[in-house]
Design a protein around this motif. Structure first.
Motif, PDB file in Angstrom:
ATOM      1  N   THR A 218       0.915  -1.346   0.222  1.00  0.00           N
ATOM      2  CA  THR A 218      -0.026   0.025   0.021  1.00  0.00           C
ATOM      3  C   THR A 218       0.820   1.207   0.093  1.00  0.00           C
ATOM      4  N   ALA A 219       2.237   1.118  -0.340  1.00  0.00           N
ATOM      5  CA  ALA A 219       3.118   2.272  -0.435  1.00  0.00           C
ATOM      6  C   ALA A 219       2.556   3.384  -1.062  1.00  0.00           C
ATOM      7  N   PHE A 220       2.797   4.586  -1.033  1.00  0.00           N
ATOM      8  CA  PHE A 220       2.321   5.755  -1.682  1.00  0.00           C
ATOM      9  C   PHE A 220       3.115   5.595  -3.245  1.00  0.00           C
ATOM     10  N   VAL A 221       4.208   5.263  -3.263  1.00  0.00           N
ATOM     11  CA  VAL A 221       4.804   5.147  -4.735  1.00  0.00           C
ATOM     12  C   VAL A 221       5.532   3.590  -4.711  1.00  0.00           C
TER      13      VAL A 221
ATOM     14  N   GLY B  20      -4.535   8.175  -8.854  1.00  0.00           N
ATOM     15  CA  GLY B  20      -3.163   7.815  -8.790  1.00  0.00           C
ATOM     16  C   GLY B  20      -2.498   7.665 -10.320  1.00  0.00           C
ATOM     17  N   PHE B  21      -1.386   7.144 -10.419  1.00  0.00           N
ATOM     18  CA  PHE B  21      -0.917   7.385 -11.636  1.00  0.00           C
ATOM     19  C   PHE B  21       0.149   5.955 -11.943  1.00  0.00           C
TER      20      PHE B  21
ATOM     21  N   THR C 288       3.204  12.682  -8.412  1.00  0.00           N
ATOM     22  CA  THR C 288       2.846  12.676  -6.787  1.00  0.00           C
ATOM     23  C   THR C 288       2.068  13.768  -6.360  1.00  0.00           C
ATOM     24  N   GLY C 289       2.185  14.784  -6.775  1.00  0.00           N
ATOM     25  CA  GLY C 289       1.338  15.881  -6.450  1.00  0.00           C
ATOM     26  C   GLY C 289       0.027  16.229  -6.739  1.00  0.00           C
ATOM     27  N   ARG C 290      -0.337  15.251  -7.775  1.00  0.00           N
ATOM     28  CA  ARG C 290      -1.675  15.242  -8.225  1.00  0.00           C
ATOM     29  C   ARG C 290      -2.463  14.231  -7.604  1.00  0.00           C
ATOM     30  N   CYS C 291      -2.127  13.553  -6.792  1.00  0.00           N
ATOM     31  CA  CYS C 291      -2.682  12.265  -6.184  1.00  0.00           C
ATOM     32  C   CYS C 291      -3.390  12.646  -5.113  1.00  0.00           C
ATOM     33  N   GLY C 292      -4.484  11.976  -4.685  1.00  0.00           N
ATOM     34  CA  GLY C 292      -5.206  12.246  -3.485  1.00  0.00           C
ATOM     35  C   GLY C 292      -6.361  13.091  -3.746  1.00  0.00           C
ATOM     36  N   ARG C 293      -6.524  13.590  -4.885  1.00  0.00           N
ATOM     37  CA  ARG C 293      -7.450  14.677  -5.361  1.00  0.00           C
ATOM     38  C   ARG C 293      -8.901  14.264  -5.724  1.00  0.00           C
ATOM     39  N   TYR C 294      -9.081  12.992  -6.008  1.00  0.00           N
ATOM     40  CA  TYR C 294     -10.099  12.573  -6.528  1.00  0.00           C
ATOM     41  C   TYR C 294     -10.252  10.978  -6.081  1.00  0.00           C
ATOM     42  N   PRO C 295     -11.678  10.572  -5.688  1.00  0.00           N
ATOM     43  CA  PRO C 295     -12.711  11.231  -5.951  1.00  0.00           C
ATOM     44  C   PRO C 295     -12.865  12.424  -4.900  1.00  0.00           C
TER      45      PRO C 295
ATOM     46  N   TRP D 199      -7.416   4.572  -1.528  1.00  0.00           N
ATOM     47  CA  TRP D 199      -5.905   4.340  -1.723  1.00  0.00           C
ATOM     48  C   TRP D 199      -5.732   5.517  -2.777  1.00  0.00           C
ATOM     49  N   THR D 200      -4.582   6.096  -2.471  1.00  0.00           N
ATOM     50  CA  THR D 200      -4.017   7.131  -3.417  1.00  0.00           C
ATOM     51  C   THR D 200      -2.481   6.932  -3.557  1.00  0.00           C
ATOM     52  N   GLY D 201      -1.854   7.042  -4.889  1.00  0.00           N
ATOM     53  CA  GLY D 201      -0.382   7.084  -4.917  1.00  0.00           C
ATOM     54  C   GLY D 201      -0.144   6.738  -6.562  1.00  0.00           C
ATOM     55  N   GLY D 202       1.142   6.284  -6.742  1.00  0.00           N
ATOM     56  CA  GLY D 202       1.524   6.067  -7.934  1.00  0.00           C
ATOM     57  C   GLY D 202       2.475   4.635  -8.226  1.00  0.00           C
ATOM     58  N   PHE D 203       2.539   4.160  -9.136  1.00  0.00           N
ATOM     59  CA  PHE D 203       3.644   3.069  -9.223  1.00  0.00           C
ATOM     60  C   PHE D 203       4.074   3.198 -10.858  1.00  0.00           C
ATOM     61  N   CYS D 204       5.310   2.605 -10.986  1.00  0.00           N
ATOM     62  CA  CYS D 204       5.994   2.662 -12.276  1.00  0.00           C
ATOM     63  C   CYS D 204       6.667   1.206 -12.572  1.00  0.00           C
ATOM     64  N   ASP D 205       6.885   1.123 -13.893  1.00  0.00           N
ATOM     65  CA  ASP D 205       7.541  -0.080 -14.216  1.00  0.00           C
ATOM     66  C   ASP D 205       8.630   0.060 -15.020  1.00  0.00           C
TER      67      ASP D 205
END
Length: 480
Positions: A21-24, A138-139, A156-163, A172-178
């Motif tokens: 559940t990490a933020f990133v 998230g992204f 990361t600065g655009r997360c947590g704003r929706y809904p 949950w809010t955050g992002g993930f990368c591959d």
């Protein structure tokens, strides 16, 4: 309302990735290991897990980011649509490309999943403006090694704003990368292996093959093999005609550099020219500095032994920094900490004698004001600069290399190993390359080294430099 076939089975590393559940979060692995599929399903699973609004709608909004629109369409969106086709998640092809995933919640509780998935191409730090108006749950950054960290920071600065809060806010809010493995000087390596920020978590998949001597064997811990039509042969077929560096990154899943282009210094041999440990300065000899200027100033630190051997002991590299700030914040503290009191001979790009449009003083004048009096090199001519270094790479002194590089010089070392290169000319037929090296973070410090070493070719006794030498000590001034 269409339904979805829930037939995804996560490989072990992806399972740990999903459970975090990490933020990133980041997941890194070799070709074909299922990273992108895991990220597509991460969006779906987070959308399904979103708590419903008072109207029974589980709303989420996602940005999916790739480095270019061609790559976005032919790889990222294609993978998304393989699992969530038009019948489930219709695609609006008007920019920005947007997929709307709408379906009844799999639990049958009467609520609905509604996920808005926006696909964006962002490859430059200036592209962060495209993110600034988004309000996201998230992204996902696909193939993160191809993008600057500024994109990750902005996302990361655009997360947590929706809904919105009235719709329950994000569960949950955050992002993930591959990514496939990047260089070990890439921001991914820095944050995942060195900095390890709080509430960020990174996952690394096993290699597809293992190497035993000169042979490659199947890795029993490799992931996603069962989903490859050719099984392990998918990877064995890749090996032919590939360099060890290429195999190390794309098959073995290790950090590394895959060089595209022609190295400037084919004479360089890493095993021969790089010292086993950091080289300590020889206090009785002058410390030589070689400078390159511009907004990416760099400085190489080297000495010449009484036997005529060149030892490169340090480097200073920067980005988006003027020469005064570079001298004040990087070079002078480095000298104070490691080379205090040593006599300095300093040479730089002859262009440093010219004023810029934004500075009244020249680079040479600024360095003099900072206590590092610097002499312009004789010429900017590229061939002479390259040969000033290359001639030492082909010599031996007392049975060892006439040129030795300290392993602490990461940018110089990577440049010698091919990152300082001639780009390929895009023509058909025989391979052709440009006649000047490409400008990169590795090229600037190499050019600084060249300007410093040009002086050596003008003296039969390299321990007696032509440049004026003067010793000054203390915080107010530096040896020049």
């Amino acid at each position: 309302m269409p339904s979805i076939d829930l037939n995804y089975v996560a490989v072990p590393t992806a399972r740990a990735f999903h459970n975090s559940t990490a933020f990133v979060r980041g997941i890194m692995g070799c070709y074909g290991s299922g990273k992108s599929v895991a990220c597509c399903w991460e969006i779906f699973m987070r959308a399904v897990a979103q708590k419903p609004s008072p109207r029974g709608i589980r709303k989420t909004r996602w940005a999916v980011i790739r480095n270019s629109y061609p790559e976005l369409k032919k790889t990222t969106i294609k993978t998304w649509q393989d699992w969530f086709p038009h019948e489930i998640a219709p695609m609006n092809w008007a920019p920005p490309f947007t997929s709307w995933l709408k379906l009844p919640h799999p639990s049958g509780d009467g609520t609905f999943v509604e996920a808005e998935v926006i696909f964006l191409a962002l490859d430059r730090p200036s592209d962060v403006n495209k993110l600034l108006s988004l309000e996201l749950t998230g992204f996902w950054i696909n193939e993160a090694r191809e993008l600057p960290k500024a994109i990750l920071d902005a996302a990361t600065g655009r997360c947590g704003r929706y809904p919105a809060k009235r719709d329950g806010g994000p569960s949950w809010t955050g992002g993930f990368c591959d990514t496939n493995p990047p260089d070990d000087d890439h921001w991914w390596y820095t944050v995942s292996e060195i900095e390890r920020p709080v509430n960020w978590e990174f996952f690394r998949q096993p290699s597809a093959l293992i190497r035993e001597g000169d042979q490659y064997m199947p890795n029993p811990n490799a992931e996603n093999i069962e989903n490859q039509p050719l099984g392990y042969n998918y990877y064995f077929n890749m090996l032919g005609g590939k360099s060890l560096d290429w195999i190390n990154v794309y098959v073995m899943g290790n950090y590394g550099t895959v060089i595209e282009g022609k190295p400037v210094y084919p004479e360089f041999n890493d095993g021969f020219h790089v010292a086993e440990k950091d080289i300590e300065p020889m206090r009785g000899l002058p410390l030589r500095l070689g400078w390159d200027y511009g907004l990416t100033p760099a400085c190489a630190f080297f000495q010449v032994t009484p036997q005529g051997k060149v030892i490169v002991i340090d480097e200073a590299v920067s980005q988006d920094m003027g020469i005064r700030r570079f001298a004040q914040e990087i070079v002078k503290p480095l000298i104070a900490n490691k080379y205090e009191g040593m006599r300095i001979i300093s040479h730089g790009d002859p262009a440093g004698t010219q004023r810029s449009q934004t500075e009244e003083d020249t680079c040479m004048q600024i360095l003099k004001e900072e206590g590092i009096e610097t002499v312009p090199a004789e010429t900017q001519e590229y061939i002479k600069r390259r040969e000033a270094v290359a001639v030492y790479l082909t010599k031996n002194i007392d049975g060892g290399p006439a040129f030795q590089l300290s392993p602490c010089c990461r940018y110089l070392r990577k440049g010698f190993n091919g990152a300082y290169k001639y780009d390929r000319v895009q023509v058909t037929g025989e391979e052709r390359f440009k006649d000047r090296p490409s400008k990169t973070l590795h090229s600037h410090v190499h050019e600084g080294l060249q300007y410093g070493m040009l002086e050596l070719s003008h003296s039969q006794n390299v321990t007696r430099p032509r440049a004026r030498e003067r010793t000054r000590r203390g915080a107010a001034g530096w040896a020049a």
